[in-house]
Enzyme design. Structure first.
Site, PDB file in Angstrom:
ATOM      1  N   CYS A  50       2.833  -1.856  -4.859  1.00  0.00           N
ATOM      2  CA  CYS A  50       4.294  -1.935  -4.811  1.00  0.00           C
ATOM      3  C   CYS A  50       4.824  -3.074  -5.690  1.00  0.00           C
ATOM      4  O   CYS A  50       4.265  -4.166  -5.716  1.00  0.00           O
ATOM      5  CB  CYS A  50       4.754  -2.125  -3.369  1.00  0.00           C
ATOM      6  SG  CYS A  50       6.545  -2.132  -3.201  1.00  0.00           S
ATOM      7  N   CYS A  54       7.287  -8.861  -1.139  1.00  0.00           N
ATOM      8  CA  CYS A  54       7.437  -9.197   0.291  1.00  0.00           C
ATOM      9  C   CYS A  54       6.195  -9.981   0.757  1.00  0.00           C
ATOM     10  O   CYS A  54       5.063  -9.469   0.660  1.00  0.00           O
ATOM     11  CB  CYS A  54       7.620  -7.927   1.109  1.00  0.00           C
ATOM     12  SG  CYS A  54       8.913  -6.856   0.421  1.00  0.00           S
ATOM     13  N   CYS A  57       3.352  -8.532   3.045  1.00  0.00           N
ATOM     14  CA  CYS A  57       2.905  -7.146   2.880  1.00  0.00           C
ATOM     15  C   CYS A  57       1.576  -6.977   2.142  1.00  0.00           C
ATOM     16  O   CYS A  57       1.385  -7.500   1.038  1.00  0.00           O
ATOM     17  CB  CYS A  57       3.989  -6.329   2.184  1.00  0.00           C
ATOM     18  SG  CYS A  57       3.606  -4.557   2.202  1.00  0.00           S
ATOM     19  N   CYS A  94       6.057   9.250  11.357  1.00  0.00           N
ATOM     20  CA  CYS A  94       6.726   8.322  10.429  1.00  0.00           C
ATOM     21  C   CYS A  94       5.878   8.182   9.176  1.00  0.00           C
ATOM     22  O   CYS A  94       4.686   7.851   9.264  1.00  0.00           O
ATOM     23  CB  CYS A  94       6.868   6.940  11.057  1.00  0.00           C
ATOM     24  SG  CYS A  94       7.523   6.975  12.717  1.00  0.00           S
ATOM     25  N   CYS A 127      10.483  10.656  10.498  1.00  0.00           N
ATOM     26  CA  CYS A 127      11.053   9.401   9.996  1.00  0.00           C
ATOM     27  C   CYS A 127      10.356   9.071   8.684  1.00  0.00           C
ATOM     28  O   CYS A 127       9.149   9.283   8.561  1.00  0.00           O
ATOM     29  CB  CYS A 127      10.810   8.300  11.029  1.00  0.00           C
ATOM     30  SG  CYS A 127      11.392   6.684  10.500  1.00  0.00           S
ATOM     31  N   CYS A 187      16.683   3.579  11.538  1.00  0.00           N
ATOM     32  CA  CYS A 187      15.674   2.827  12.279  1.00  0.00           C
ATOM     33  C   CYS A 187      15.581   1.491  11.561  1.00  0.00           C
ATOM     34  O   CYS A 187      15.188   1.449  10.388  1.00  0.00           O
ATOM     35  CB  CYS A 187      14.337   3.575  12.223  1.00  0.00           C
ATOM     36  SG  CYS A 187      12.928   2.594  12.742  1.00  0.00           S
ATOM     37  N   ARG A 259      11.025  -0.128  19.619  1.00  0.00           N
ATOM     38  CA  ARG A 259       9.637   0.240  19.303  1.00  0.00           C
ATOM     39  C   ARG A 259       8.794  -1.021  19.153  1.00  0.00           C
ATOM     40  O   ARG A 259       9.036  -1.845  18.267  1.00  0.00           O
ATOM     41  CB  ARG A 259       9.623   1.064  18.007  1.00  0.00           C
ATOM     42  CG  ARG A 259       8.263   1.631  17.656  1.00  0.00           C
ATOM     43  CD  ARG A 259       8.379   2.762  16.624  1.00  0.00           C
ATOM     44  NE  ARG A 259       9.256   3.808  17.112  1.00  0.00           N
ATOM     45  CZ  ARG A 259      10.455   4.112  16.593  1.00  0.00           C
ATOM     46  NH1 ARG A 259      10.910   3.484  15.549  1.00  0.00           N
ATOM     47  NH2 ARG A 259      11.201   5.063  17.145  1.00  0.00           N
TER      48      ARG A 259
HETATM   49  N1  SAM Z   1       8.535  -0.014   1.180  1.00  0.00           N
HETATM   50  C1  SAM Z   1       9.311   0.298   2.293  1.00  0.00           C
HETATM   51  C2  SAM Z   1      10.171  -0.844   2.755  1.00  0.00           C
HETATM   52  O1  SAM Z   1       9.906  -1.967   2.377  1.00  0.00           O
HETATM   53  O2  SAM Z   1      11.111  -0.590   3.491  1.00  0.00           O
HETATM   54  C3  SAM Z   1       8.518   0.824   3.483  1.00  0.00           C
HETATM   55  C4  SAM Z   1       7.236   0.245   3.927  1.00  0.00           C
HETATM   56  S1  SAM Z   1       7.274  -1.362   4.662  1.00  0.00           S
HETATM   57  C5  SAM Z   1       5.545  -1.605   4.768  1.00  0.00           C
HETATM   58  C6  SAM Z   1       7.902  -1.137   6.308  1.00  0.00           C
HETATM   59  C7  SAM Z   1       7.977  -2.328   7.227  1.00  0.00           C
HETATM   60  O3  SAM Z   1       6.695  -2.631   7.767  1.00  0.00           O
HETATM   61  C8  SAM Z   1       8.444  -3.657   6.677  1.00  0.00           C
HETATM   62  O4  SAM Z   1       9.816  -3.723   6.530  1.00  0.00           O
HETATM   63  C9  SAM Z   1       7.947  -4.619   7.749  1.00  0.00           C
HETATM   64  O5  SAM Z   1       8.909  -4.786   8.768  1.00  0.00           O
HETATM   65  C10 SAM Z   1       6.705  -3.930   8.315  1.00  0.00           C
HETATM   66  N2  SAM Z   1       5.489  -4.636   7.903  1.00  0.00           N
HETATM   67  C11 SAM Z   1       4.853  -4.517   6.723  1.00  0.00           C
HETATM   68  N3  SAM Z   1       3.791  -5.330   6.674  1.00  0.00           N
HETATM   69  C12 SAM Z   1       3.734  -5.991   7.845  1.00  0.00           C
HETATM   70  C13 SAM Z   1       2.864  -6.987   8.393  1.00  0.00           C
HETATM   71  N4  SAM Z   1       1.842  -7.468   7.695  1.00  0.00           N
HETATM   72  N5  SAM Z   1       3.106  -7.440   9.632  1.00  0.00           N
HETATM   73  C14 SAM Z   1       4.150  -6.955  10.347  1.00  0.00           C
HETATM   74  N6  SAM Z   1       5.015  -6.029   9.882  1.00  0.00           N
HETATM   75  C15 SAM Z   1       4.815  -5.549   8.647  1.00  0.00           C
HETATM   76 FE1  SF4 Z   2       6.784  -2.854  -1.043  1.00  0.00          FE
HETATM   77 FE2  SF4 Z   2       5.611  -3.774   1.153  1.00  0.00          FE
HETATM   78 FE3  SF4 Z   2       7.936  -4.805   0.368  1.00  0.00          FE
HETATM   79 FE4  SF4 Z   2       7.860  -2.265   1.324  1.00  0.00          FE
HETATM   80  S1  SF4 Z   2       7.400  -4.144   2.456  1.00  0.00           S
HETATM   81  S2  SF4 Z   2       8.959  -3.020  -0.481  1.00  0.00           S
HETATM   82  S3  SF4 Z   2       5.820  -1.653   0.590  1.00  0.00           S
HETATM   83  S4  SF4 Z   2       5.988  -4.926  -0.741  1.00  0.00           S
END
Ligand code: SAM
Ligand code: SF4
Ligand code: DTB
Length: 334
Positions: A50, A54, A57, A94, A127, A187, A259
């Site tokens: 990606c 973040c 992530c 989802c 979702c 959501c 959730r």
């Molecule tokens: N790329 C899309 C986005 O950013 O909306 C969807 C995928 S993203 C992985 C969805 C959510 O997963 C994030 O907004 C975050 O709240 C949660 N998430 C991702 N990695 C995580 C982690 N290591 N620990 C807890 N929550 C996590």
């Molecule tokens: Fe990309 Fe992860 Fe950020 Fe979603 S949360 S935008 S998958 S880096």
């Protein structure tokens, strides 16, 4: 205007624990079937690589994590997982994609629409979480059968730039607005345990309580520390902080599903029981979240039984019914 101001959220959050729990439980019982917990299956349909940074992530190309980029899954592969999810008792499916966003006209967007159309024939809530969205793209997802779009604000507007620099908090709000304008349910939730303060958590909740309409569901994630990310060494958060946040969220958002999301694998049965009592009524079910592990399905079912809770029943209105073995028996004919 938020339904609950920061000051009220803080006063609620800081109540003596049993007063807070009692209040949350009364709100929960007035709005929800008392014993029902929704089971949701999560599938990463496009993993890793990606463009966004973040800090939490596993899928960001900016961090050297154990996750390798993979192409978008084929529809048949997704359908196999979705059918299995339904057979094991999930009522929501989802699908997540590690993208900054999607646009109408892109090939990958058309592929996702095709997947959504297929999954929605199974009679599950569908979702998706695909990142940023325009109004046109949101409308097309809705037409294809998406019931809710997951787009988390993750933390407070003040703390957001400590966690993400490649897009803004305002960008997140714009996508949520597009989803609502397209008539799809939202959501939206966040993560706790990223080094933010209590004020940040409550500000996040204040922003979410300002959504009109209120979100259909609120995922509460606790950070799963991922090796190679800037947050990899952060400590686990205290369980009572999760319980208090669940209870405060239930009071602030009575009609929103709460959730219990990432991080549940590390919570004791007792801690989860408190969260259910406080108003959590949905969990991710099955061995995997997107890239990390989840609580064992058998143990989850055993815990629900132990607590006298029940998985939400399957929806009746289905184009593709459950295979014969899983269907209810027809009443005996005379
Ligand atoms: N790329 C899309 C986005 O950013 O909306 C969807 C995928 S993203 C992985 C969805 C959510 O997963 C994030 O907004 C975050 O709240 C949660 N998430 C991702 N990695 C995580 C982690 N290591 N620990 C807890 N929550 C996590
Ligand atoms: Fe990309 Fe992860 Fe950020 Fe979603 S949360 S935008 S998958 S880096
Ligand atoms: C959400 O708030 N939590 C889910 C879902 N929405 C997409 C994702 C949790 C991801 C946990 C980390 C991982 O498995 O990579």
């Amino acid at each position: 205007m938020p339904r609950m101001t920061f000051e009220r959220l803080e006063a609620t959050y800081r109540l003596p624990l049993f007063d807070l729990l009692g209040q949350a439980r009364r709100v929960h019982d007035a709005h929800w079937p008392r014993r029902e917990v929704q089971l949701c299956t999560l599938l990463s349909i496009k993993t890793g690589g990606c463009s966004e940074d973040c800090a939490y992530c596993a899928q960001s190309a900016h961090h050297a994590t154990p996750v390798s980029p993979e192409p978008l899954l084929e529809k048949d592969a997704v359908m196999r997982v979705a059918r299995a999810a339904r057979e094991t008792g999930s009522t929501r499916f989802c699908m997540g994609a590690a993208w900054k966003g999607v646009r109408e006209g892109e090939k990958r967007f058309e592929q996702v629409l095709d997947i959504v159309r297929a999954v929605s024939s199974l009679g599950l809530e569908v979702c998706v979480t695909l990142g940023q969205l325009s109004l046109v793209a949101a409308r097309r997802l809705r037409e294809a059968g998406v019931t809710a779009y997951n787009h988390n604000i993750d933390t407070s507007p003040e703390f957001y730039s400590n966690i993400v620099t490649t897009h803004t908090f305002e960008d997140r709000l714009q996508t949520i607005q597009a989803v609502q304008d397209a008539g799809m349910s939202v959501c939206c939730g966040g993560i706790i345990g990223m080094g933010e303060s209590l004020a940040d958590r409550l500000r996040m909740l204040e922003v979410i309580t300002g959504f009109d309409p209120a979100p259909e569901s609120l995922p509460i994630n606790s950070l799963v520390p991922i090796p190679g990310t800037p947050l990899e060494h952060l400590p686990r958060i205290d369980v009572f902080e999760i319980v208090r946040l669940v209870a405060t969220s239930r009071i602030a958002l009575p009609g929103t599903k709460i959730r219990l999301s990432a991080g549940r694998e590390c919570m004791s049965r007792e801690a989860q029981a408190l969260c259910f009592f406080a108003g959590a009524n949905s969990i991710f079910f099955g061995e995997k979240l997107l890239t990390t592990g989840n609580a064992e399905a058998e143990q989850d079912l055993a815990l629900l039984r132990e607590l006298g809770l029940e998985p939400q029943a399957p929806f009746a209105d289905v184009e593709e019914p459950l295979p014969h073995a899983c269907r209810k028996e027809a009443p005996a004919t005379a």
